[in-house]
Scaffold this active site. Structure first.
Site, mmCIF file in Angstrom:
data_model
loop_
_atom_site.group_PDB
_atom_site.id
_atom_site.type_symbol
_atom_site.label_atom_id
_atom_site.label_comp_id
_atom_site.label_asym_id
_atom_site.label_seq_id
_atom_site.Cartn_x
_atom_site.Cartn_y
_atom_site.Cartn_z
ATOM 1 N N HIS A 346 0.842 -1.199 0.000
ATOM 2 C CA HIS A 346 0.000 0.000 0.000
ATOM 3 C C HIS A 346 0.874 1.245 0.000
ATOM 4 O O HIS A 346 1.859 1.325 0.736
ATOM 5 C CB HIS A 346 -0.906 0.012 1.231
ATOM 6 C CG HIS A 346 -1.698 1.281 1.367
ATOM 7 N ND1 HIS A 346 -2.808 1.553 0.602
ATOM 8 C CD2 HIS A 346 -1.514 2.368 2.167
ATOM 9 C CE1 HIS A 346 -3.275 2.756 0.928
ATOM 10 N NE2 HIS A 346 -2.519 3.261 1.871
ATOM 11 N N THR A 414 3.723 -5.938 2.946
ATOM 12 C CA THR A 414 4.858 -6.376 2.134
ATOM 13 C C THR A 414 5.513 -5.243 1.352
ATOM 14 O O THR A 414 6.631 -5.401 0.862
ATOM 15 C CB THR A 414 4.403 -7.472 1.165
ATOM 16 O OG1 THR A 414 3.139 -7.089 0.592
ATOM 17 C CG2 THR A 414 4.231 -8.797 1.884
ATOM 18 N N GLU A 415 4.824 -4.106 1.224
ATOM 19 C CA GLU A 415 5.402 -2.926 0.567
ATOM 20 C C GLU A 415 4.730 -1.677 1.118
ATOM 21 O O GLU A 415 3.512 -1.586 1.133
ATOM 22 C CB GLU A 415 5.185 -2.948 -0.955
ATOM 23 C CG GLU A 415 5.987 -3.980 -1.713
ATOM 24 C CD GLU A 415 5.852 -3.820 -3.219
ATOM 25 O OE1 GLU A 415 5.392 -2.752 -3.683
ATOM 26 O OE2 GLU A 415 6.207 -4.754 -3.951
ATOM 27 N N ASN A 416 5.544 -0.737 1.568
ATOM 28 C CA ASN A 416 5.035 0.585 1.939
ATOM 29 C C ASN A 416 6.219 1.540 1.976
ATOM 30 O O ASN A 416 7.227 1.266 2.633
ATOM 31 C CB ASN A 416 4.334 0.550 3.305
ATOM 32 C CG ASN A 416 3.840 1.921 3.742
ATOM 33 O OD1 ASN A 416 4.301 2.467 4.743
ATOM 34 N ND2 ASN A 416 2.902 2.493 3.008
#
Length: 571
Positions: A346, A414-416
């Site tokens: 996100h 897992t992604e920010n």
């Protein structure tokens, strides 16, 4: 650039009324954008950083690696900004121990990376050839991580499909990819599964489908409007389910790991909370994004709103069946429940309003199927990528949406992270510090709401190849000097700040947290002097590795002055 960095988030206060069975511990009608919560994360919460193979490894044609679709795509003129490629990128293939030392400096609990399919199976087909030199590279990476008490979280597919499979079968347009991907995954389980306990099948399949097969912005660059993205997604979901079942039946008992998928999703907030059409459009935005993949995996079929809208528009085009493929009853049962955890990537939020797109023959696409328009508040900070605005409160709302929609699954973020769009990076990245502080705090609030988040991955460890934007955007905690053949890494101020969040497992109190940014900026301000103390092989290397990253802006200004001087002399 610096004016962007100084901007703080100032957003309209809206309330959201979603037609959901809202959890009792989250009030959807409240949206206090300015509040900050001091507190810590649950014991055992895992802190990490991430990367992907094509974006960081380089060594694109070394040690028996086969071609990927990104190797081929990036070599075509005009596909990537400034015709950049990932041929060498960060040279991560040769710098495993160096990069793990950076992770130790950050005190990371985990590191998320991906395995390049064509590096270990050059044609994508196991019967053709298994590249043992590629296997050895990942063996060494995994072993070094574990020796340093860093847990590997491994993504099987981060977009670099073997080119042979694209040429021979049409890539994810072809159902045969399901079996080929399963074969690749099982080789990974066989060789690495005794040490890897967290597996992610696909990273952001939305981008694979939409940007690879609908808009053509990403490899393989196909523009199959209105059909390509749906067909690719359909096969990706089936491939994910097959690999989950393979792991569950053949490997789980002895390896005792978990297998999930990483889905990206922006939050969608209605522009007008008194307008039911906008409220519906905002929910539709999220369903067409994350729900497209999450709903089949958790509930067995596509979101009803996708089936309704795409089916109706297909009928209006005169088609005998929907452009959205269908799952059989058996397939629905097979796909449902195939995720031990949900990875969430996100970055940002959009305001959403209703907008009707008429259905003409050949005129429909994924974007027009949704009947909505995306808007942003011009006051939202936007230091880097044109699509990435800092809107922290959307993160908490998305996490609660996932809890409500999918039965409160185990979540790993897992992604920010946030980029800056400038070639000569300022190491004192105060805007990134602010982004991490605000977004991580919203995640902490979501955990207080009862959302089951167990880990967070900052995106990304290093500056790297950013797909069609090349090296023009930088997401890294560590600056990489891509002009130097050795690709040296330098810590940005955000390294020290993120390290303090990890060390405190959150935000213990206002006085301590307020001091973190000041200390981080002080550290980065003196970092050039610290770098100057490093042993260097030559004066030229010193100029390249130390001076250039910090004074390039001055060089540009001096060049402009010199050019003006020459022009005046000519006149």
């Amino acid at each position: 650039m610096l004016s962007h960095c100084a901007v703080t988030a100032c957003c309209y206060v809206f309330v959201l009324v979603l037609r959901l069975s809202a959890a009792e511990d989250f009030d959807w009608t409240k949206n206090d954008h300015g509040s900050f919560y001091y507190g810590t994360f649950p014991a055992g919460f895992s802190w990490g950083a991430g990367s992907s193979a094509y974006q960081t490894e380089g060594a694109w044609d070394q040690d028996g690696k086969g071609l990927s679709i990104w190797d081929v795509f990036s070599h075509k003129k005009g596909k990537i900004l400034q015709n950049d490629t990932g041929d060498s990128s960060c040279e991560g293939y040769y710098k495993v121990k160096d990069d793990i030392s950076l992770m130790k400096e950050l005190k990371l609990n985990h590191y998320r990376f991906s395995i390049s399919w064509p590096r270990i199976m050059p044609t994508g087909i196991r019967a053709d050839h298994v590249n043992e030199r590629g296997i050895k590279y990942y063996d060494e990476l995994i072993d070094n991580l574990l020796e340093n008490k860093i847990t590997p979280i491994v993504t099987l597919y981060h977009w670099d499909l073997p080119q042979v499979l694209q040429e021979k079968y049409g890539g994810w347009q072809n159902i045969s990819m399901v079996n080929h991907f399963n074969e690749f995954a099982n080789l990974c389980f066989e060789r690495f599964g005794n040490r890897v306990k967290y597996w992610i099948t696909f990273n952001n399949p939305w981008s694979v489908a939409v940007e690879g097969y609908e808009t053509g912005e990403h490899a393989p660059g196909l523009k199959l409007r209105g059909t390509g993205a749906y067909r690719a997604a359909h096969h990706i979901i089936k491939a994910h389910a097959k690999v989950w079942h393979a792991y569950d039946t053949q490997w789980r008992a002895k390896q005792k790991g978990l297998l999930g998928i990483s889905l990206s999703g922006d939050w969608g907030e209605p522009v007008d909370i008194s307008n039911s059409k906008d409220i519906e459009a905002a929910e539709r935005y999220v369903q067409f994004y994350m729900g497209w993949f999450a709903t089949p995996i958790f509930h067995g079929d596509y979101p009803q709103v996708m089936k309704d809208f795409i089916g109706r528009k297909s009928s209006q085009q005169g088609l005998s069946s929907s452009r959205l493929p269908t799952f059989s009853t058996q397939e629905k049962s097979y796909i449902k429940g195939t995720s031990d955890f949900l990875g969430i990537g996100h970055f940002t939020t959009r305001y959403v309003t209703q907008k009707n797109y008429p259905s003409g023959r050949g005129g429909s696409s994924y974007f027009t199927d949704r009947d909505l328009a995306e808007l942003v508040d011009p006051r939202w900070p936007d230091p880097g990528s044109e699509w990435l605005y800092s809107v922290p409160w959307g993160f908490r709302r998305l996490l609660n949406f996932v809890k409500t929609q999918y039965g409160n699954p185990l979540i790993y973020v897992t992604e920010n992270g946030v980029s800056e769009k400038i070639m000569c990076t300022e190491l004192c990245d105060d805007w990134r510090i602010q982004y991490f502080k605000d977004y991580i705090n919203e995640m902490l609030k979501a955990i207080k709401d009862g959302v089951n988040v167990h880990g967070y991955t900052a995106w990304s460890l290093l500056d790297k190849f950013e797909w069609d934007e090349g090296y023009s955007e930088r997401f890294g905690l560590y600056y990489v000097d891509f002009r130097n053949k050795n690709k040296p890494r330098y810590p940005k101020a955000s390294v020290q700040y993120y390290k303090r969040i990890i060390g405190s497992n959150g935000f213990p109190n206002q006085r301590e947290v307020d001091s973190w940014k000041r200390r981080a900026i002080e550290t980065c301000s003196s970092s050039n002097q610290l770098l100057a103390a490093d042993p260097l092989t030559s004066h030229m290397e010193m100029v390249t590795e130390i001076v250039v990253p910090t004074v390039c802006t001055l060089c540009i200004l001096l060049s402009a002055v010199f050019l003006m001087f020459l022009l005046r002399r000519r006149n």
